[in-house]
Enzyme design. Structure first.
Site, short mmCIF file in Angstrom:
data_model
loop_
_atom_site.label_atom_id
_atom_site.label_comp_id
_atom_site.label_asym_id
_atom_site.label_seq_id
_atom_site.Cartn_x
_atom_site.Cartn_y
_atom_site.Cartn_z
N CYS A 118 0.82 -1.22 0.00
CA CYS A 118 0.00 0.00 0.00
C CYS A 118 0.85 1.27 0.00
O CYS A 118 0.36 2.34 -0.36
CB CYS A 118 -0.95 0.01 1.19
N HIS A 255 -3.28 7.58 1.73
CA HIS A 255 -3.66 6.24 1.30
C HIS A 255 -5.08 5.99 1.80
O HIS A 255 -5.39 6.25 2.96
CB HIS A 255 -2.69 5.22 1.88
N ASN A 285 -10.02 0.17 -0.46
CA ASN A 285 -8.56 0.22 -0.41
C ASN A 285 -8.01 -0.41 -1.68
O ASN A 285 -8.11 -1.63 -1.86
CB ASN A 285 -8.08 -0.52 0.84
N1 ACO Z 1 -18.71 -7.69 9.17
C1 ACO Z 1 -19.20 -7.89 10.40
N2 ACO Z 1 -18.41 -8.16 11.45
C2 ACO Z 1 -17.09 -8.20 11.24
C3 ACO Z 1 -16.52 -8.03 9.98
C4 ACO Z 1 -17.39 -7.75 8.91
N3 ACO Z 1 -16.94 -7.53 7.65
N4 ACO Z 1 -15.19 -8.14 10.10
C5 ACO Z 1 -14.91 -8.39 11.37
N5 ACO Z 1 -16.08 -8.45 12.09
C6 ACO Z 1 -16.25 -8.67 13.51
C7 ACO Z 1 -15.10 -9.44 14.12
O1 ACO Z 1 -15.28 -10.82 13.93
C8 ACO Z 1 -15.18 -9.04 15.57
O2 ACO Z 1 -16.17 -9.78 16.18
P1 ACO Z 1 -15.98 -10.32 17.68
O3 ACO Z 1 -15.80 -9.09 18.51
O4 ACO Z 1 -17.24 -11.08 17.93
O5 ACO Z 1 -14.74 -11.16 17.62
C9 ACO Z 1 -15.70 -7.60 15.51
O6 ACO Z 1 -16.25 -7.44 14.19
C10 ACO Z 1 -14.63 -6.54 15.75
O7 ACO Z 1 -13.49 -6.88 14.96
P2 ACO Z 1 -12.22 -5.98 14.98
O8 ACO Z 1 -11.22 -6.55 14.04
O9 ACO Z 1 -11.79 -5.71 16.38
O10 ACO Z 1 -12.82 -4.61 14.40
P3 ACO Z 1 -12.15 -3.22 14.26
O11 ACO Z 1 -12.97 -2.20 14.92
O12 ACO Z 1 -10.68 -3.27 14.58
O13 ACO Z 1 -12.28 -2.96 12.69
C11 ACO Z 1 -10.94 -3.14 10.70
C12 ACO Z 1 -11.71 -3.88 11.78
C13 ACO Z 1 -11.93 -2.32 9.86
C14 ACO Z 1 -10.25 -4.16 9.82
C15 ACO Z 1 -9.93 -2.18 11.35
O14 ACO Z 1 -9.17 -2.87 12.33
C16 ACO Z 1 -8.98 -1.60 10.34
O15 ACO Z 1 -9.37 -0.84 9.49
N6 ACO Z 1 -7.68 -1.93 10.44
C17 ACO Z 1 -6.72 -1.50 9.47
C18 ACO Z 1 -6.73 -2.51 8.39
C19 ACO Z 1 -6.38 -1.92 7.07
O16 ACO Z 1 -6.67 -0.79 6.75
N7 ACO Z 1 -5.76 -2.75 6.28
C20 ACO Z 1 -5.42 -2.36 4.97
C21 ACO Z 1 -4.00 -2.55 4.66
S1 ACO Z 1 -2.95 -1.72 5.74
C22 ACO Z 1 -3.31 -0.23 5.41
O17 ACO Z 1 -3.58 0.06 4.30
C23 ACO Z 1 -3.31 0.74 6.51
#
Ligand code: ACO
Length: 328
Positions: A118, A255, A285
């Site tokens: 990324c 990004h 993304n």
């Molecule tokens: N739909 C519904 N529920 C979901 C989904 C979904 N698509 N995905 C995960 N969940 C659930 C999980 O299972 C979890 O459930 P649980 O509490 O019963 O175990 C709950 O939602 C919370 O999950 P978390 O991973 O803690 O959620 P969070 O608030 O951290 O959000 C996310 C997740 C959106 C991925 C966030 O952590 C994020 O954006 N991280 C950065 C990831 C990213 O941007 N990656 C791209 C590449 S790196 C970069 O470009 C920066």
């Protein structure tokens, strides 16, 4: 301190391409047990584009590259280097950049790919600037193009809802500057990697290990923690190298990974969201394509005026992260 006759790498034109197929959150398979509400509230993403069957990273890169040439008012023979940032090339080799070169009818110079996931476009732009300033190339076509839909695990709802396909491009041109930070063009960059965090975001296949393309694996919550802190730090480091500060910024082109990361970084930099280009709601993304896509969309809307100070910042797998400070 004043200098004269410094070569600057100035953006002369931008272009982008998005595949025709728009995929709204509501279309994800019911078996994923996700919802539009969850995806929008956690990421800000409402829809993304997916490449059609038979449509490849090189096709999107070619469209975006051609659009950037048109926007710059240049012909293929004016370009002497092509750099494509991608982690999803058509082939293991040759580089997508050579496919772009051939398709656009560029018959001289050199072409290669850069892979920093990324952060790839920021790394490509910093390297292209180095080539321009060293006199290796006068006009460089710099492209970010990705088909992340081909490396998704469609059973992993935590990652597959976040990514999309697309391409963005710009033409960098050597122009004479004064060496002062009032010059147009790239003023400074800051690049970083820390391989000890490779487990946070990686693809579990590859040529030498599995002989397959593999699927994306991500520890989202941990990544989020690194992202805001490292993005603000790299933006400030690049500004510092240019003798500028966050209050000098007219536009941040981040990004486009997650609206909460974009907001958190703006807040850490003390910037109003009105100064931040946001396209994540429409593109998802798109990895290395996300910054040039956002830049080109904003440019086509006439949002930048000559002399504006832009900061481009990104983080991704590696981890690798960085920022570029430039004057429009
Ligand atoms: N739909 C519904 N529920 C979901 C989904 C979904 N698509 N995905 C995960 N969940 C659930 C999980 O299972 C979890 O459930 P649980 O509490 O019963 O175990 C709950 O939602 C919370 O999950 P978390 O991973 O803690 O959620 P969070 O608030 O951290 O959000 C996310 C997740 C959106 C991925 C966030 O952590 C994020 O954006 N991280 C950065 C990831 C990213 O941007 N990656 C791209 C590449 S790196 C970069 O470009 C920066």
């Amino acid at each position: 301190m004043t200098q004269s006759n410094v070569i600057r790498a100035v953006i002369r034109g931008t272009g982008h391409y998005l595949p025709q197929r728009v995929f709204p959150n509501s279309e994800f398979d019911a078996s994923l047990n996700t919802s539009d509400e969850w995806i929008v509230s956690r990421s800000g993403i409402e829809r993304r584009h997916f490449a059609a069957e038979g449509e490849f990273t090189s096709d999107m890169a070619i469209h975006a590259g051609r659009a950037a040439l048109e926007n710059a008012g240049l012909a293929p023979e004016d370009i002497d280097a092509v750099i494509v940032a991608t982690s999803t090339p058509d082939y293991t080799f040759p580089a997508v950049a050579t496919q772009v070169q051939a398709a656009l009818g560029i018959r001289r110079g050199f072409a290669f790919d850069i892979q920093a996931v990324c952060a790839g476009f920021v790394f490509a732009l910093a390297n292209a600037t180095g080539l321009v300033m060293a006199g290796q190339a006068k006009r460089v076509l710099v492209i970010g193009a990705e088909t992340f839909s081909r490396i998704m695990d469609w059973t992993d709802r935590a990652s597959c809802v976040l990514f999309g396909d697309g391409a963005g491009a710009l033409v960098l041109e050597a122009q004479t500057g004064t060496g002062m930070n009032t010059d147009r063009g790239v003023l400074a960059s800051d690049l970083n990697s820390d391989g000890q965090y490779c487990d946070l975001l990686y693809v579990d296949g590859g040529v030498s290990r599995t002989g397959t393309a593999g699927h994306l694996r991500m520890q989202g919550r941990e990544l989020f923690r690194h992202a805001v802190e490292k993005l603000a730090a790299t933006a400030n480091a690049a500004l510092d190298k240019a003798g500028l500060q966050a209050s000098d910024i007219d536009w941040v082109v981040p990004h486009q990974a997650n609206l909460r990361i974009i907001r958190g970084t703006a807040q850490k930099l003390g910037l109003d969201m009105e100064k931040v280009i946001v396209t994540v709601q429409d593109h998802g993304n798109t990895s290395a394509a996300s910054i040039p896509l956002a830049l080109s969309v904003a440019n086509s809307e006439g949002r930048f005026k000559p002399g504006d100070l832009l900061v481009l910042e990104a983080i991704g797998g590696g981890l690798s992260w960085g920022a570029v400070v430039l004057r429009w």
